[in-house]
Scaffold this motif. Structure first.
Motif, PDB file in Angstrom:
ATOM      1  N   TRP A 340      27.645  47.699  33.142  1.00  0.00           N
ATOM      2  CA  TRP A 340      27.954  46.273  33.045  1.00  0.00           C
ATOM      3  C   TRP A 340      28.708  45.762  34.266  1.00  0.00           C
ATOM      4  CZ3 TRP A 340      32.992  44.893  33.420  1.00  0.00           C
ATOM      5  CH2 TRP A 340      33.956  45.866  33.139  1.00  0.00           C
ATOM      6  N   ALA A 341      29.593  46.609  34.837  1.00  0.00           N
ATOM      7  CA  ALA A 341      30.378  46.177  35.997  1.00  0.00           C
ATOM      8  C   ALA A 341      29.465  45.906  37.191  1.00  0.00           C
ATOM      9  CB  ALA A 341      31.423  47.230  36.349  1.00  0.00           C
ATOM     10  N   LEU A 342      28.498  46.802  37.397  1.00  0.00           N
ATOM     11  CA  LEU A 342      27.549  46.607  38.497  1.00  0.00           C
ATOM     12  C   LEU A 342      26.695  45.375  38.244  1.00  0.00           C
ATOM     13  CD1 LEU A 342      26.307  47.589  41.139  1.00  0.00           C
ATOM     14  CD2 LEU A 342      24.770  49.036  39.792  1.00  0.00           C
ATOM     15  N   LEU A 343      26.276  45.166  36.993  1.00  0.00           N
ATOM     16  CA  LEU A 343      25.457  43.998  36.664  1.00  0.00           C
ATOM     17  C   LEU A 343      26.227  42.700  36.930  1.00  0.00           C
ATOM     18  CD1 LEU A 343      22.869  42.813  35.537  1.00  0.00           C
ATOM     19  CD2 LEU A 343      23.818  43.076  33.223  1.00  0.00           C
ATOM     20  N   VAL A 344      27.527  42.688  36.633  1.00  0.00           N
ATOM     21  CA  VAL A 344      28.358  41.509  36.923  1.00  0.00           C
ATOM     22  C   VAL A 344      28.385  41.242  38.425  1.00  0.00           C
ATOM     23  CG1 VAL A 344      30.725  40.633  36.921  1.00  0.00           C
ATOM     24  CG2 VAL A 344      29.784  41.658  34.853  1.00  0.00           C
ATOM     25  N   CYS A 345      28.544  42.308  39.226  1.00  0.00           N
ATOM     26  CA  CYS A 345      28.555  42.146  40.687  1.00  0.00           C
ATOM     27  C   CYS A 345      27.214  41.621  41.196  1.00  0.00           C
ATOM     28  CB  CYS A 345      28.899  43.480  41.365  1.00  0.00           C
ATOM     29  SG  CYS A 345      30.612  43.994  41.163  1.00  0.00           S
ATOM     30  N   ILE A 346      26.121  42.133  40.623  1.00  0.00           N
ATOM     31  CA  ILE A 346      24.791  41.664  41.017  1.00  0.00           C
ATOM     32  C   ILE A 346      24.634  40.184  40.689  1.00  0.00           C
ATOM     33  CG2 ILE A 346      22.314  41.909  40.605  1.00  0.00           C
ATOM     34  CD1 ILE A 346      22.830  44.886  40.003  1.00  0.00           C
ATOM     35  N   ALA A 347      25.062  39.792  39.479  1.00  0.00           N
ATOM     36  CA  ALA A 347      24.942  38.390  39.058  1.00  0.00           C
ATOM     37  C   ALA A 347      25.810  37.483  39.931  1.00  0.00           C
ATOM     38  CB  ALA A 347      25.344  38.264  37.596  1.00  0.00           C
ATOM     39  N   LEU A 348      27.039  37.913  40.237  1.00  0.00           N
ATOM     40  CA  LEU A 348      27.912  37.116  41.095  1.00  0.00           C
ATOM     41  C   LEU A 348      27.328  36.981  42.499  1.00  0.00           C
ATOM     42  CD1 LEU A 348      31.449  38.434  40.068  1.00  0.00           C
ATOM     43  CD2 LEU A 348      30.470  36.180  39.579  1.00  0.00           C
ATOM     44  N   SER A 349      26.766  38.071  43.020  1.00  0.00           N
ATOM     45  CA  SER A 349      26.149  38.031  44.353  1.00  0.00           C
ATOM     46  C   SER A 349      24.963  37.081  44.373  1.00  0.00           C
ATOM     47  CB  SER A 349      25.692  39.442  44.765  1.00  0.00           C
ATOM     48  OG  SER A 349      26.763  40.349  44.784  1.00  0.00           O
ATOM     49  N   PHE A 350      24.144  37.146  43.318  1.00  0.00           N
ATOM     50  CA  PHE A 350      22.980  36.258  43.243  1.00  0.00           C
ATOM     51  C   PHE A 350      23.427  34.805  43.147  1.00  0.00           C
ATOM     52  CE2 PHE A 350      19.409  34.147  41.144  1.00  0.00           C
ATOM     53  CZ  PHE A 350      18.359  34.572  41.946  1.00  0.00           C
ATOM     54  N   GLY A 351      24.470  34.543  42.353  1.00  0.00           N
ATOM     55  CA  GLY A 351      24.983  33.183  42.246  1.00  0.00           C
ATOM     56  C   GLY A 351      25.540  32.671  43.558  1.00  0.00           C
ATOM     57  N   ALA A 352      26.290  33.533  44.262  1.00  0.00           N
ATOM     58  CA  ALA A 352      26.838  33.134  45.561  1.00  0.00           C
ATOM     59  C   ALA A 352      25.734  32.859  46.563  1.00  0.00           C
ATOM     60  CB  ALA A 352      27.767  34.230  46.087  1.00  0.00           C
ATOM     61  N   MET A 353      24.637  33.608  46.455  1.00  0.00           N
ATOM     62  CA  MET A 353      23.531  33.391  47.372  1.00  0.00           C
ATOM     63  C   MET A 353      22.874  32.034  47.123  1.00  0.00           C
ATOM     64  SD  MET A 353      20.469  35.996  48.310  1.00  0.00           S
ATOM     65  CE  MET A 353      19.818  35.967  49.972  1.00  0.00           C
ATOM     66  N   GLN A 354      22.842  31.595  45.863  1.00  0.00           N
ATOM     67  CA  GLN A 354      22.290  30.270  45.571  1.00  0.00           C
ATOM     68  C   GLN A 354      23.150  29.181  46.212  1.00  0.00           C
ATOM     69  OE1 GLN A 354      19.299  30.780  44.156  1.00  0.00           O
ATOM     70  NE2 GLN A 354      20.131  32.853  44.211  1.00  0.00           N
ATOM     71  N   VAL A 355      24.469  29.385  46.167  1.00  0.00           N
ATOM     72  CA  VAL A 355      25.364  28.421  46.803  1.00  0.00           C
ATOM     73  C   VAL A 355      25.116  28.393  48.301  1.00  0.00           C
ATOM     74  CG1 VAL A 355      27.768  27.811  47.246  1.00  0.00           C
ATOM     75  CG2 VAL A 355      27.120  28.729  45.018  1.00  0.00           C
ATOM     76  N   ALA A 356      24.995  29.581  48.913  1.00  0.00           N
ATOM     77  CA  ALA A 356      24.786  29.660  50.361  1.00  0.00           C
ATOM     78  C   ALA A 356      23.456  29.048  50.770  1.00  0.00           C
ATOM     79  CB  ALA A 356      24.855  31.123  50.821  1.00  0.00           C
ATOM     80  N   TRP A 357      22.440  29.234  49.944  1.00  0.00           N
ATOM     81  CA  TRP A 357      21.094  28.812  50.347  1.00  0.00           C
ATOM     82  C   TRP A 357      20.795  27.354  49.993  1.00  0.00           C
ATOM     83  CZ3 TRP A 357      18.586  31.456  53.748  1.00  0.00           C
ATOM     84  CH2 TRP A 357      17.260  31.154  54.009  1.00  0.00           C
ATOM     85  N   TYR A 358      21.208  26.948  48.786  1.00  0.00           N
ATOM     86  CA  TYR A 358      20.840  25.615  48.312  1.00  0.00           C
ATOM     87  C   TYR A 358      22.032  24.673  48.093  1.00  0.00           C
ATOM     88  CZ  TYR A 358      16.375  27.865  47.230  1.00  0.00           C
ATOM     89  OH  TYR A 358      15.199  28.547  47.311  1.00  0.00           O
ATOM     90  N   GLY A 359      23.185  25.244  47.800  1.00  0.00           N
ATOM     91  CA  GLY A 359      24.285  24.416  47.345  1.00  0.00           C
ATOM     92  C   GLY A 359      25.257  23.942  48.395  1.00  0.00           C
ATOM     93  N   VAL A 360      25.149  24.444  49.632  1.00  0.00           N
ATOM     94  CA  VAL A 360      26.136  24.116  50.666  1.00  0.00           C
ATOM     95  C   VAL A 360      26.239  22.609  50.899  1.00  0.00           C
ATOM     96  CG1 VAL A 360      26.572  24.256  53.152  1.00  0.00           C
ATOM     97  CG2 VAL A 360      26.139  26.327  51.852  1.00  0.00           C
TER      98      VAL A 360
END
Length: 374
Positions: A340-360
């Protein structure tokens, strides 16, 4: 030492992630504060401990190269803050000038004088969209040409085309940079890139996984470039670094998306062990691709604007995304095994990538960003 180094690394890394995210969102300059530099210093200490431990225990070469590379970049960035000179100077055709002005308003004396011979704008076939900006300069009796993505060099100073007189082209604005730390910083970047490439070799052992990732990368790439008009591409984007920069990020996007999907299925007990292992490998691959994309962008920025890192909103969130993958990859073994800890990190990374790519463009800090092409 290994446990102490990992705990120190994760704690300092988490602090840097939070402060970088704040700066990338609201534009608050935290990178110059004592708290930020303390966190970076502790991270450098943990990197040094890890490198020494790996040397004694014959650790993985890819990890050692990456750790040494990041350590060199941190040291180079600190040295740069003390030794580098950077300023802007407006030059005209009538009189040579030899003093630039820094962003803080301080005078930056130059060891030579510059006079503008001519300023030229090259247009696309439509006659309206600029293809390139160029300044022909007279520097101590010798002629130089500087243009966007093609700086010229004089006595250790790089001279960049920064801006110009938009009404009648009577003067040109140049960025002048002297940075003796660049060789060390780019050596660190090279070692980081080499470590990431060796990481690809370790992770990509399934042909079907590679095919799926590349197919998704092509799809994401098409969606992204569909917004770009290549027929009238702005001068800053006309660089050889544009292709690898975009390609690595599309690769990272694809690997991270599949990693998240596999991790979610594994969490619900569907092919648990096999999908969890695949998710972890894809996560590692995404981290390497994110790093390579960011390094290509840093080299491109240095060539285009004279600075490899400007704490731009998009840069900050790209760094946050990559650092979150590092957290996931450096989790203690007992946490990684729980899943679960790794899955949380994966989800947070994916979310941050959406901010970097589309949300800036929707963030308050976007008003200062060089990456909002409106």
């Amino acid at each position: 030492m290994r446990l102490l180094g990992k705990g120190l690394c994760l704690t300092s890394l988490a602090a840097v992630i939070v402060m970088t995210a704040v700066e990338g969102t609201w534009g608050t300059a935290l990178h110059g504060t004592p708290v930020f530099w303390t966190a970076v210093f502790l991270m450098a200490v943990s990197l040094g401990m890890t490198v020494l431990d790996a040397a004694r225990n014959n650790g993985a070469k890819s990890h050692s190269l990456s750790h040494i590379g990041l350590l060199l970049i941190i040291f180079g960035a600190f040295w740069e803050s003390l030794e580098a000179d950077d300023g802007r100077i407006a030059v005209g055709t009538e009189q040579a000038v030899d003093v630039a002005v820094s962003d803080e308003g301080f005078a930056v004396p130059l060891p030579f004088s510059i006079r503008l011979v001519s300023f030229e704008t090259e247009f696309y076939e439509d006659g309206v969209s600029p293809r390139q900006y160029s300044s022909r300069l007279d520097i101590e009796g010798e002629e130089y040409v500087t243009s966007v993505n093609h700086p010229c060099l004089r006595r250790g100073w790089l001279i960049y085309q920064s801006d110009y007189d938009h009404e009648n082209g009577a003067y040109s604005v140049l960025q002048v940079v002297r940075n003796p730390c660049l060789p060390l910083i780019f050596l660190g970047a090279f070692l980081l890139a080499l470590g990431a490439i060796l990481g690809f070799r370790r992770d990509w052992n399934s042909k079907w996984t590679v095919v799926i990732i590349l197919a998704l990368a092509v799809v994401f790439g098409i969606i992204s470039v569909a917004r770009i008009n290549f027929g009238t591409l702005m001068p800053a984007l006309r660089s050889l670094w544009f292709v690898p920069h975009l390609a690595f990020y599309m690769l990272a996007y694809s690997a991270l998306a599949i990693s998240l999907i596999c991790g979610v299925f594994a969490a619900f007990g569907i092919g648990r062990e096999r999908l969890r292992c695949l998710s972890s490998r894809l996560f590692s691959t995404a981290s390497s691709a994110l790093l390579l994309g960011m390094l290509c962008g840093a080299v491109w920025a240095q060539i285009c604007w004279g600075s490899w890192w400007t704490w731009d909103a998009k840069e900050c969130w790209a760094a946050v995304t990559w650092m979150l993958t590092l957290v996931g990859m450096h989790l203690p073994g007992r946490l990684r095994r729980k899943g679960w800890a790794l899955l949380v990190c994966i989800a947070l990374s994916f979310g941050a990538m959406q901010v970097a790519w589309y949300g800036v463009e929707r963030l308050p800090a976007s008003q200062y960003s060089l990456h909002t092409y409106k």
